[in-house]
Design a protein around this motif. Structure first.
Motif, PDB file in Angstrom:
ATOM      1  N   VAL A  69     -84.783  -8.648  12.611  1.00 17.72           N
ATOM      2  CA  VAL A  69     -84.307  -7.436  13.423  1.00 17.72           C
ATOM      3  C   VAL A  69     -82.909  -7.938  13.977  1.00 17.72           C
ATOM      4  O   VAL A  69     -83.006  -9.229  14.721  1.00 17.72           O
ATOM      5  CB  VAL A  69     -85.304  -7.084  14.414  1.00 17.72           C
ATOM      6  CG1 VAL A  69     -84.951  -5.594  14.968  1.00 17.72           C
ATOM      7  CG2 VAL A  69     -86.754  -6.787  13.715  1.00 17.72           C
ATOM      8  N   ILE A  72     -84.462  -6.304  18.738  1.00 17.84           N
ATOM      9  CA  ILE A  72     -85.826  -5.820  18.749  1.00 17.84           C
ATOM     10  C   ILE A  72     -85.874  -4.892  20.120  1.00 17.84           C
ATOM     11  O   ILE A  72     -87.145  -4.139  20.300  1.00 17.84           O
ATOM     12  CB  ILE A  72     -86.795  -6.904  18.782  1.00 17.84           C
ATOM     13  CG1 ILE A  72     -88.227  -6.379  18.361  1.00 17.84           C
ATOM     14  CG2 ILE A  72     -86.895  -7.409  20.201  1.00 17.84           C
ATOM     15  CD1 ILE A  72     -89.342  -7.529  17.883  1.00 17.84           C
ATOM     16  N   SER A  75     -85.313   1.025  20.701  1.00 17.59           N
ATOM     17  CA  SER A  75     -86.561   1.929  20.147  1.00 17.59           C
ATOM     18  C   SER A  75     -86.511   2.028  18.605  1.00 17.59           C
ATOM     19  O   SER A  75     -87.420   1.999  17.959  1.00 17.59           O
ATOM     20  CB  SER A  75     -86.543   3.211  20.845  1.00 17.59           C
ATOM     21  OG  SER A  75     -85.499   4.036  20.391  1.00 17.59           O
ATOM     22  N   SER A  77     -85.430   0.161  16.270  1.00 15.61           N
ATOM     23  CA  SER A  77     -86.092  -1.332  15.646  1.00 15.61           C
ATOM     24  C   SER A  77     -87.492  -1.136  15.455  1.00 15.61           C
ATOM     25  O   SER A  77     -88.036  -1.616  14.792  1.00 15.61           O
ATOM     26  CB  SER A  77     -85.510  -2.659  16.379  1.00 15.61           C
ATOM     27  OG  SER A  77     -83.934  -2.674  16.259  1.00 15.61           O
ATOM     28  N   THR A  78     -87.968  -0.793  17.004  1.00 16.54           N
ATOM     29  CA  THR A  78     -89.439  -1.044  17.112  1.00 16.54           C
ATOM     30  C   THR A  78     -90.238   0.032  16.061  1.00 16.54           C
ATOM     31  O   THR A  78     -91.353  -0.252  15.567  1.00 16.54           O
ATOM     32  CB  THR A  78     -90.132  -0.726  18.431  1.00 16.54           C
ATOM     33  OG1 THR A  78     -89.317   0.284  18.847  1.00 16.54           O
ATOM     34  CG2 THR A  78     -89.389  -1.989  19.186  1.00 16.54           C
ATOM     35  N   GLN A  79     -89.568   1.358  16.041  1.00 20.17           N
ATOM     36  CA  GLN A  79     -90.281   2.369  15.145  1.00 20.17           C
ATOM     37  C   GLN A  79     -90.160   1.823  13.682  1.00 20.17           C
ATOM     38  O   GLN A  79     -91.100   2.159  12.945  1.00 20.17           O
ATOM     39  CB  GLN A  79     -89.192   3.686  15.264  1.00 20.17           C
ATOM     40  CG  GLN A  79     -89.580   4.240  16.509  1.00 20.17           C
ATOM     41  CD  GLN A  79     -88.706   5.432  16.849  1.00 20.17           C
ATOM     42  OE1 GLN A  79     -88.765   6.575  16.111  1.00 20.17           O
ATOM     43  NE2 GLN A  79     -87.943   5.443  17.880  1.00 20.17           N
ATOM     44  N   ILE A  81     -90.181  -1.094  12.324  1.00 18.81           N
ATOM     45  CA  ILE A  81     -91.036  -2.229  12.356  1.00 18.81           C
ATOM     46  C   ILE A  81     -92.425  -1.857  12.213  1.00 18.81           C
ATOM     47  O   ILE A  81     -93.174  -2.154  11.520  1.00 18.81           O
ATOM     48  CB  ILE A  81     -91.085  -3.222  13.564  1.00 18.81           C
ATOM     49  CG1 ILE A  81     -89.668  -4.144  13.459  1.00 18.81           C
ATOM     50  CG2 ILE A  81     -92.179  -4.188  13.616  1.00 18.81           C
ATOM     51  CD1 ILE A  81     -89.573  -4.831  14.676  1.00 18.81           C
ATOM     52  N   ARG A  82     -92.719  -0.554  12.929  1.00 19.41           N
ATOM     53  CA  ARG A  82     -94.029   0.028  12.978  1.00 19.41           C
ATOM     54  C   ARG A  82     -94.172   0.757  11.645  1.00 19.41           C
ATOM     55  O   ARG A  82     -95.290   0.297  10.997  1.00 19.41           O
ATOM     56  CB  ARG A  82     -94.048   1.204  14.060  1.00 19.41           C
ATOM     57  CG  ARG A  82     -95.509   1.783  13.856  1.00 19.41           C
ATOM     58  CD  ARG A  82     -96.621   0.845  14.226  1.00 19.41           C
ATOM     59  NE  ARG A  82     -98.031   1.512  13.974  1.00 19.41           N
ATOM     60  CZ  ARG A  82     -98.792   2.044  14.853  1.00 19.41           C
ATOM     61  NH1 ARG A  82     -98.485   2.027  16.007  1.00 19.41           N
ATOM     62  NH2 ARG A  82     -99.803   2.652  14.492  1.00 19.41           N
ATOM     63  N   GLU A  85     -94.745  -2.145   9.042  1.00 17.11           N
ATOM     64  CA  GLU A  85     -96.113  -2.823   9.274  1.00 17.11           C
ATOM     65  C   GLU A  85     -97.281  -2.084   8.495  1.00 17.11           C
ATOM     66  O   GLU A  85     -98.189  -2.245   7.964  1.00 17.11           O
ATOM     67  CB  GLU A  85     -96.282  -3.019  10.585  1.00 17.11           C
ATOM     68  CG  GLU A  85     -97.460  -4.229  10.858  1.00 17.11           C
ATOM     69  CD  GLU A  85     -98.896  -3.621  10.817  1.00 17.11           C
ATOM     70  OE1 GLU A  85     -99.782  -4.252  10.649  1.00 17.11           O
ATOM     71  OE2 GLU A  85     -99.014  -2.315  11.249  1.00 17.11           O
ATOM     72  N   VAL A  97     -92.217 -11.035  12.139  1.00 15.94           N
ATOM     73  CA  VAL A  97     -90.887 -10.362  12.583  1.00 15.94           C
ATOM     74  C   VAL A  97     -90.338 -11.209  13.452  1.00 15.94           C
ATOM     75  O   VAL A  97     -90.822 -12.043  14.290  1.00 15.94           O
ATOM     76  CB  VAL A  97     -91.436  -9.067  13.681  1.00 15.94           C
ATOM     77  CG1 VAL A  97     -90.007  -8.451  14.268  1.00 15.94           C
ATOM     78  CG2 VAL A  97     -92.202  -8.011  12.755  1.00 15.94           C
ATOM     79  N   ASN A  99     -86.550 -11.872  15.591  1.00 15.68           N
ATOM     80  CA  ASN A  99     -85.464 -11.303  16.552  1.00 15.68           C
ATOM     81  C   ASN A  99     -84.334 -11.879  16.389  1.00 15.68           C
ATOM     82  O   ASN A  99     -84.054 -13.217  17.099  1.00 15.68           O
ATOM     83  CB  ASN A  99     -85.869 -10.699  17.987  1.00 15.68           C
ATOM     84  CG  ASN A  99     -84.543 -10.188  18.550  1.00 15.68           C
ATOM     85  OD1 ASN A  99     -84.185  -9.227  18.008  1.00 15.68           O
ATOM     86  ND2 ASN A  99     -84.180 -10.795  19.657  1.00 15.68           N
TER      87      ASN A  99
END
Length: 334
Positions: A69, A72, A75, A77-79, A81-82, A85, A97, A99
């Motif tokens: 990423v 990280i 927001s 990036s986290t979405q 990644i989710r 996953e 993951v 960063n």
């Protein structure tokens, strides 16, 4: 300069490529001292550096992928990644993951570490500063998908937002509301990260198409810790902006902090639109109008492409760039 290969060393030393490989892996059991000396001399004279990435690639499947990423904390990036996953979990894959902090040296280390750990593929938010590394991985037909950022000249499947349109949508909405002094604030363009550059270009196009003169002082491209000072400067102008586009959620937070410190009222004293539909946008007071990225769908698409490459071996097909469309979420800040 052309990269020196193992085949070049073999030709120079008058041995086979497999003999060079044995030498590099310190398997000297059936190798004469003269042969070893010739190979060592050729390596030194040609300036050959073993490709750590290529040497680490194995055929064994680990049902694990790596995600590198850019930042990280975003927001988006986290979405993403989710979503990656979730899809990997459904298909019995694990996810590692990392960063990179938009640092090309960290990115390179993570590339090599993840491949050494024999992950089956990578999804990368590229810094665009490791072109030789990207090419070496692709030459080995290792499955890679780029996310969020387009790297010119690198033939790899890429999933990205239509960033120019995202900025255009924001400008058009401001104009419909009667604003003509419109600024954009984004992070530094020094590293040529495409979402930033494309959003600025989209902003300029929409301003120009509306017949409004482009004012360079209204285009702030700064490191995050410089944004408040940049805002103080632009608001000290004789004609400060009436409206601002925040290029991402970290920029939006800096703008909101500045607004609070200066006691500005949204939207009566400053209209605001953020690109990225951050979680707090709906319950901030007043609620923030945003241009939403379909982050979950984008992450899912990247994972689908990568798993298809891994499972079906469709690595040599012509790479594509998959562009997703943004959506304006109108709230109270404009």
């Amino acid at each position: 300069m052309k990269r020196v290969t193992m085949a070049d060393v073999a030709l120079h030393a008058n041995v086979s490529k497999s003999t060079v490989s044995q030498f590099l892996n310190k398997r000297y059991d059936y190798m004469g001292e003269e042969t070893k000396a010739r190979i060592e001399l050729s390596i030194r004279q040609l300036g050959y550096h073993p490709n750590a990435v290529a040497r680490s690639l194995k055929q064994k499947k680990t049902s694990t992928i790596g995600v590198i990423v850019g930042n990280i904390l975003l927001s988006f990036s986290t979405q993403v990644i989710r979503a990656i996953e979730d899809l990997c979990h459904e298909n019995d894959y694990h996810v590692i993951v990392c960063n990179a902090d938009d640092n090309h040296e960290k990115e390179k280390k993570y590339f090599e570490m993840l491949i050494a750990k024999q992950v089956d593929g990578l999804i990368v938010f590229p810094t665009a500063k490791n072109l030789e590394l990207y090419e070496s991985v692709l030459e080995e037909r290792f499955p890679v998908v780029f996310m969020d950022r387009v790297v010119q000249g690198v033939l790899v499947d890429t999933v990205a937002l239509n960033n120019s349109v995202a900025a255009e949508i924001a400008v058009h909405h401001f104009i419909e509301k009667g604003y003509d002094r419109i600024a954009i604030v984004t992070n530094s363009l020094v590293r040529h990260i495409t979402p930033r550059t494309e959003r600025v270009e989209g902003y300029k196009k929409a301003i120009k198409d509306a017949g409004i003169p482009i004012r360079e002082e209204y285009i702030l491209t700064l490191e995050t810790n410089q944004i408040k000072d940049g805002l103080k400067e632009v608001f000290s102008l004789p004609k400060p902006p009436q409206a601002i586009i925040a290029g991402n959620d970290l920029v939006l937070v800096e703008i909101l902090n500045y607004v609070k410190e200066e006691g500005l009222l949204i939207p009566s004293e400053l209209a605001l639109i953020g690109i990225d539909d951050v979680s707090f946008a709906n319950f901030y007071s007043p609620a923030i109008t945003t241009v939403k990225q379909p982050a979950f769908e984008m992450g899912k698409k990247a994972a689908e492409i990568l798993l298809s490459k891994i499972e079906n071996g469709d690595i040599i097909k012509v790479p594509e760039t998959y562009r997703f469309e943004p959506e304006l979420i109108i709230r109270e800040s404009c």
